[in-house]
Design a protein around this motif. Structure first.
Motif: not given
Length: 225
Positions: A48-55
């Motif tokens: 589980s990670v924080f990412t501003p976008k999941m390309p």
């Protein structure tokens, strides 16, 4: 692995874990976006990670900063940085220019990203910058093999790399050859501007065949005997 993927990025961090980002088609479920393989326990787990976008797809990635960070570019050219210690992605909105011609990223010479360009060129830049510059000192090789494109780049050490490319010497037999060159790299100033200088330590054909029309080099890696 727990999730089928296509167009993912795989990065070995700290010689202990392989982090796999993206490539899963169900981008709506962020819990599937990152998987980690633990070499010691031989197990996979979702991260589980924080990412501003999941390309959907990661185009290029390279491990930097003492094996603690991953510098990546997605299919839209957007640049991301992943921190293994903070378990988070961050992006400042920057985009990679012409990412389709910036492949096979490597990290060497202290804190420098290298990639293969077109026409036998090796390019470099720092992770914090966007402008790529050409490695100097390879002009003789580029003239000898006019118009060639590097198939694969490999890291030998922090100051040395190798390249492989396909060549067709002039002659009636139309022999196809796989060439290899080992190049040492140093940073220096030319007219007051910081540049990377390459020196060709050795080059030559390592495979030849007159019966094939093309080569697909699937994988190459450095090891010591």
């Amino acid at each position: 692995m727990k999730m089928a993927r296509s167009g993912a990025s795989a990065s070995l961090i700290d010689e202990k874990k392989i982090y796999v980002f993206g490539g899963c088609w169900d981008v709506a479920d962020s819990s599937n976006w990152v998987e980690v393989y633990d070499l010691q326990t031989d197990t996979w787990e979702f991260l589980s990670v924080f990412t501003p976008k999941m390309p959907l797809k990661i185009r290029q990635s390279v491990v930097t900063d003492n094996n603690k960070h991953v510098h990546a570019v997605d299919e839209d050219g957007q640049i991301f940085n992943f921190s293994a210690t903070e378990c988070a992605f961050e992006s400042d909105g920057r985009r990679e220019s012409n990412p389709e011609n910036r492949s096979n990223w490597l990290f060497a010479v202290g804190d420098t990203i290298f990639c293969r360009g077109t026409g036998g060129k090796i390019l470099w830049r720092f992770p914090s910058q966007l402008d790529w510059k050409e490695v100097h000192g390879l002009e003789e090789l580029q003239q000898q093999h006019s118009g060639f494109d590097i198939i694969k780049m490999l890291i030998h050490s922090n100051e040395r790399m190798a390249i492989l490319w396909e060549a067709r010497p002039q002659g009636p037999q139309h022999i196809l050859e796989l060439w290899y060159a080992e190049i040492s790299m140093v940073r220096g100033c030319i007219d007051g501007v910081l540049e990377v200088l390459g020196t060709i330590e050795w080059s030559g054909p390592i495979f030849s065949d007159s019966s094939v029309t093309g080569l697909n080099l699937l994988f190459a890696e450095t090891f010591y005997l």
